[in-house]
Motif scaffolding. Sequence first.
Motif, PDB file in Angstrom:
ATOM      1  N   PRO A 103       0.855  -1.203   0.000  1.00  0.00           N
ATOM      2  CA  PRO A 103       0.000   0.000   0.000  1.00  0.00           C
ATOM      3  C   PRO A 103       0.884   1.244   0.000  1.00  0.00           C
ATOM      4  O   PRO A 103       1.784   1.360   0.817  1.00  0.00           O
ATOM      5  CB  PRO A 103      -0.777  -0.111   1.316  1.00  0.00           C
ATOM      6  CG  PRO A 103      -0.560  -1.506   1.811  1.00  0.00           C
ATOM      7  CD  PRO A 103       0.717  -1.991   1.227  1.00  0.00           C
ATOM      8  N   ASP A 122      10.350  11.236  -0.520  1.00  0.00           N
ATOM      9  CA  ASP A 122      11.577  10.670   0.047  1.00  0.00           C
ATOM     10  C   ASP A 122      11.356  10.017   1.412  1.00  0.00           C
ATOM     11  O   ASP A 122      12.239   9.318   1.907  1.00  0.00           O
ATOM     12  CB  ASP A 122      12.648  11.773   0.180  1.00  0.00           C
ATOM     13  CG  ASP A 122      13.237  12.180  -1.170  1.00  0.00           C
ATOM     14  OD1 ASP A 122      13.290  11.338  -2.073  1.00  0.00           O
ATOM     15  OD2 ASP A 122      13.632  13.346  -1.316  1.00  0.00           O
ATOM     16  N   LEU A 123      10.205  10.264   2.045  1.00  0.00           N
ATOM     17  CA  LEU A 123       9.964   9.721   3.384  1.00  0.00           C
ATOM     18  C   LEU A 123       9.194   8.407   3.369  1.00  0.00           C
ATOM     19  O   LEU A 123       8.912   7.833   4.409  1.00  0.00           O
ATOM     20  CB  LEU A 123       9.194  10.733   4.233  1.00  0.00           C
ATOM     21  CG  LEU A 123       9.969  12.012   4.562  1.00  0.00           C
ATOM     22  CD1 LEU A 123       9.057  13.042   5.204  1.00  0.00           C
ATOM     23  CD2 LEU A 123      11.137  11.680   5.488  1.00  0.00           C
ATOM     24  N   CYS A 124       8.861   7.940   2.185  1.00  0.00           N
ATOM     25  CA  CYS A 124       8.007   6.751   2.096  1.00  0.00           C
ATOM     26  C   CYS A 124       8.795   5.474   2.389  1.00  0.00           C
ATOM     27  O   CYS A 124       9.922   5.313   1.941  1.00  0.00           O
ATOM     28  CB  CYS A 124       7.409   6.705   0.695  1.00  0.00           C
ATOM     29  SG  CYS A 124       6.211   5.414   0.484  1.00  0.00           S
ATOM     30  N   ARG A 125       8.194   4.583   3.139  1.00  0.00           N
ATOM     31  CA  ARG A 125       8.878   3.342   3.531  1.00  0.00           C
ATOM     32  C   ARG A 125       9.008   2.370   2.345  1.00  0.00           C
ATOM     33  O   ARG A 125       8.296   2.466   1.353  1.00  0.00           O
ATOM     34  CB  ARG A 125       8.089   2.645   4.636  1.00  0.00           C
ATOM     35  CG  ARG A 125       6.791   2.054   4.102  1.00  0.00           C
ATOM     36  CD  ARG A 125       6.124   1.113   5.080  1.00  0.00           C
ATOM     37  NE  ARG A 125       4.880   0.618   4.495  1.00  0.00           N
ATOM     38  CZ  ARG A 125       4.124  -0.293   5.056  1.00  0.00           C
ATOM     39  NH1 ARG A 125       4.461  -0.801   6.204  1.00  0.00           N
ATOM     40  NH2 ARG A 125       3.019  -0.698   4.471  1.00  0.00           N
ATOM     41  N   HIS A 126       9.885   1.398   2.516  1.00  0.00           N
ATOM     42  CA  HIS A 126      10.058   0.331   1.531  1.00  0.00           C
ATOM     43  C   HIS A 126       9.401  -0.946   2.028  1.00  0.00           C
ATOM     44  O   HIS A 126       9.848  -1.519   3.028  1.00  0.00           O
ATOM     45  CB  HIS A 126      11.538   0.037   1.308  1.00  0.00           C
ATOM     46  CG  HIS A 126      12.252   1.098   0.541  1.00  0.00           C
ATOM     47  ND1 HIS A 126      11.652   1.832  -0.466  1.00  0.00           N
ATOM     48  CD2 HIS A 126      13.520   1.541   0.600  1.00  0.00           C
ATOM     49  CE1 HIS A 126      12.532   2.670  -0.979  1.00  0.00           C
ATOM     50  NE2 HIS A 126      13.662   2.544  -0.336  1.00  0.00           N
ATOM     51  N   THR A 127       8.375  -1.384   1.333  1.00  0.00           N
ATOM     52  CA  THR A 127       7.854  -2.733   1.566  1.00  0.00           C
ATOM     53  C   THR A 127       7.743  -3.409   0.202  1.00  0.00           C
ATOM     54  O   THR A 127       6.645  -3.641  -0.300  1.00  0.00           O
ATOM     55  CB  THR A 127       6.486  -2.716   2.272  1.00  0.00           C
ATOM     56  OG1 THR A 127       5.629  -1.770   1.603  1.00  0.00           O
ATOM     57  CG2 THR A 127       6.610  -2.324   3.713  1.00  0.00           C
ATOM     58  N   PRO A 128       8.897  -3.725  -0.387  1.00  0.00           N
ATOM     59  CA  PRO A 128       8.901  -4.262  -1.758  1.00  0.00           C
ATOM     60  C   PRO A 128       8.136  -5.572  -1.848  1.00  0.00           C
ATOM     61  O   PRO A 128       8.114  -6.349  -0.890  1.00  0.00           O
ATOM     62  CB  PRO A 128      10.389  -4.472  -2.046  1.00  0.00           C
ATOM     63  CG  PRO A 128      11.052  -4.543  -0.711  1.00  0.00           C
ATOM     64  CD  PRO A 128      10.255  -3.654   0.177  1.00  0.00           C
ATOM     65  N   ALA A 152      16.264  -2.470  -2.291  1.00  0.00           N
ATOM     66  CA  ALA A 152      16.073  -1.753  -1.021  1.00  0.00           C
ATOM     67  C   ALA A 152      17.228  -2.036  -0.065  1.00  0.00           C
ATOM     68  O   ALA A 152      17.701  -1.144   0.651  1.00  0.00           O
ATOM     69  CB  ALA A 152      14.735  -2.163  -0.391  1.00  0.00           C
ATOM     70  N   ILE A 153      17.692  -3.276  -0.051  1.00  0.00           N
ATOM     71  CA  ILE A 153      18.832  -3.636   0.793  1.00  0.00           C
ATOM     72  C   ILE A 153      20.082  -2.892   0.322  1.00  0.00           C
ATOM     73  O   ILE A 153      20.880  -2.401   1.140  1.00  0.00           O
ATOM     74  CB  ILE A 153      19.057  -5.163   0.785  1.00  0.00           C
ATOM     75  CG1 ILE A 153      17.903  -5.856   1.523  1.00  0.00           C
ATOM     76  CG2 ILE A 153      20.402  -5.532   1.406  1.00  0.00           C
ATOM     77  CD1 ILE A 153      17.927  -7.371   1.424  1.00  0.00           C
ATOM     78  N   LEU A 198      20.287   0.514   1.825  1.00  0.00           N
ATOM     79  CA  LEU A 198      20.681   0.504   3.232  1.00  0.00           C
ATOM     80  C   LEU A 198      22.179   0.261   3.375  1.00  0.00           C
ATOM     81  O   LEU A 198      22.871   0.937   4.152  1.00  0.00           O
ATOM     82  CB  LEU A 198      19.895  -0.578   3.983  1.00  0.00           C
ATOM     83  CG  LEU A 198      18.406  -0.277   4.200  1.00  0.00           C
ATOM     84  CD1 LEU A 198      17.631  -1.555   4.536  1.00  0.00           C
ATOM     85  CD2 LEU A 198      18.240   0.745   5.330  1.00  0.00           C
ATOM     86  N   ALA A 247      20.683  11.894   6.096  1.00  0.00           N
ATOM     87  CA  ALA A 247      20.355  10.600   6.698  1.00  0.00           C
ATOM     88  C   ALA A 247      20.487   9.425   5.742  1.00  0.00           C
ATOM     89  O   ALA A 247      20.558   8.278   6.175  1.00  0.00           O
ATOM     90  CB  ALA A 247      18.938  10.652   7.264  1.00  0.00           C
ATOM     91  N   THR A 248      20.503   9.682   4.433  1.00  0.00           N
ATOM     92  CA  THR A 248      20.530   8.583   3.472  1.00  0.00           C
ATOM     93  C   THR A 248      21.254   9.014   2.210  1.00  0.00           C
ATOM     94  O   THR A 248      21.327  10.205   1.915  1.00  0.00           O
ATOM     95  CB  THR A 248      19.091   8.121   3.133  1.00  0.00           C
ATOM     96  OG1 THR A 248      19.137   7.163   2.067  1.00  0.00           O
ATOM     97  CG2 THR A 248      18.228   9.282   2.671  1.00  0.00           C
TER      98      THR A 248
END
Lengths: 337, 337
Positions: B138, B145-151, B160-161, B164, B249-250
């Motif tokens: 979802p 840029d603040l949206c999480r990763h749930t691939p 995604a890894i 990180l 931060a990233t």
Amino acid sequence: MHVLVTGAHGFLGSELCRTLLRDGLPGDEAGAPARPLTRLTRLLRPDGGASAALQADPRVRSVAGDAADGALLDTLVADGVDVVFALGGTLSSEAEADFARGLEVNLHGLLRLLEACRLRAHQPRLVYAGSIAAYGGPLPDTVDDLCRHTPQSSYGTQKAIAELLISDYSRRGHVDGRVLRLPVVIARPWPQPRPSVSDRVGALVREPLAGRDVVCPLEPDSWLPIVSMQSAVEALRALAGVPASAFEATRAMNLPSLSVQVRELVRTVQTLPAWRGWRRPLGQVSWEPDAALQAVVGGWPQRFDSELARRLGLVVDRSLPHLINRYINAHVESAAA
Amino acid sequence: MHVLVTGAHGFLGSELCRTLLRDGLPGDEAGAPARPLTRLTRLLRPDGGASAALQADPRVRSVAGDAADGALLDTLVADGVDVVFALGGTLSSEAEADFARGLEVNLHGLLRLLEACRLRAHQPRLVYAGSIAAYGGPLPDTVDDLCRHTPQSSYGTQKAIAELLISDYSRRGHVDGRVLRLPVVIARPWPQPRPSVSDRVGALVREPLAGRDVVCPLEPDSWLPIVSMQSAVEALRALAGVPASAFEATRAMNLPSLSVQVRELVRTVQTLPAWRGWRRPLGQVSWEPDAALQAVVGGWPQRFDSELARRLGLVVDRSLPHLINRYINAHVESAAA
């Protein structure tokens, strides 16, 4: 049911083992009662760690070895394991001080465990101890399940990667995983030789109640997300009973936790024993904030919301006195009795 | 400047090599002009791939090998490389169909490359081609840029890894990395034997303009995030010139991109050549939506906002006609001339 616990020498791991032997695993999805443990394999540190306590139970088998040893993990997982609790790994301070070792244990060790599960005919359920260290950088006031991971430590990076791997292996049916992001767990009952960040917080509870003075390395108005060891263990156990169908886009979630100020934590520890009628002297707290530690704690989320954990029925401590009372009941009064 | 490009046989990789040889690297942080390339090492597929084109340039050295070969990566990185463009890896469909191979190349291969950089005395700059496949599940209407990763794919998980890992290696100073999440890049100029999802979209541009009919596997009202190959290459090159101090931060960011409906893409390809005075016949589009592909594309973010990329000055195509014109200029009219 045959359960494997890695990191079983740790304080969470050893309490989890005790709880599982006593209460078994949660009932099945159709509402059946708890399922007793028939076997428990404990993976302990190579030197064995604090392994003596449960050894008398005939269901318990203790194995000493490295949590990153792929051949050992293969053997353990292949031995008909139904549920794996993966608590093994290096701590935050160790992963930051020794990058190669953190990567080897927390990343490659987990990959080897997941591969051992993938290559089995019947995939076990896997419950993994994640961490709020997966969060970092600029964060909203309340961190919910939708918040991104921009960890600011190698440990946090390894924990965030673990969530991604376990979610993908689960999506593909290679394992049936679930990840619980733990906040500071209160508290190790025994003083540690090499205190972690979370143990330096835990010492604020443990030391005064043991009659020893303690230096508080944090500013009194720092916020901390905390949970009792009993809540953490119960949530890990509960997650092993959640059906795979309860998960959607991810297998990872925040454990809801109490957000307290250090000042409030210290005051509760100092005042609660009197309400219980204690006459033993308490250790005193002196304040010497440590800038490095303050920076680490200041980078953690301060307040959590976890819609997923709530939906799954995970519950935690009702209040700070409730949390401290649980520590006293489990580790102070039982020892004094 | 000595540059290493992995995945240099791909269409992005080969265009990037051409651009770097022509324009060099962006100027330094003090506003100095572009820095010319003195050496370019291209890591190509073991079979060499489409490697002939640049071989006449005396600055170019071509090496055929596996992007997961640690010993090879060590040798290449140790050879005085200043900047690495890491484009090597398996594609989305391959990583999903062959899980072990995707993990080996996209995860272990990257880890070996990062370790090769870490163990050098002087850490190179690393520009990595990420992917919007890191998003999934979802999502909000606009992914920032603040949206999480749930691939929801193994490829996306590996990407995604990578973000990180590269952010953590950079935080520690083991490499100076930056990751650009690419949307669908329009378009490979040559038909592929094993079309990827993004090539099936690209075919909607390439095939009609080459006079060949094409079947559109998506619903006309599907939304797609797209970028021209020229914009993607220019953004990768620009990222190599950004000072490390620009990141917080990233190290990862979305490439801002156009969001278009498939219907609009097809119509622009059909009408734009006439405005340019073409008389050649265009291939026709027929519609046969493919449910599996529709599900993949439907899981991607549809609109992006990237505050970080904007702040760093990354620019992309102004409009869909602009994007299609760039494809025609580069691949159709130049070939016909």
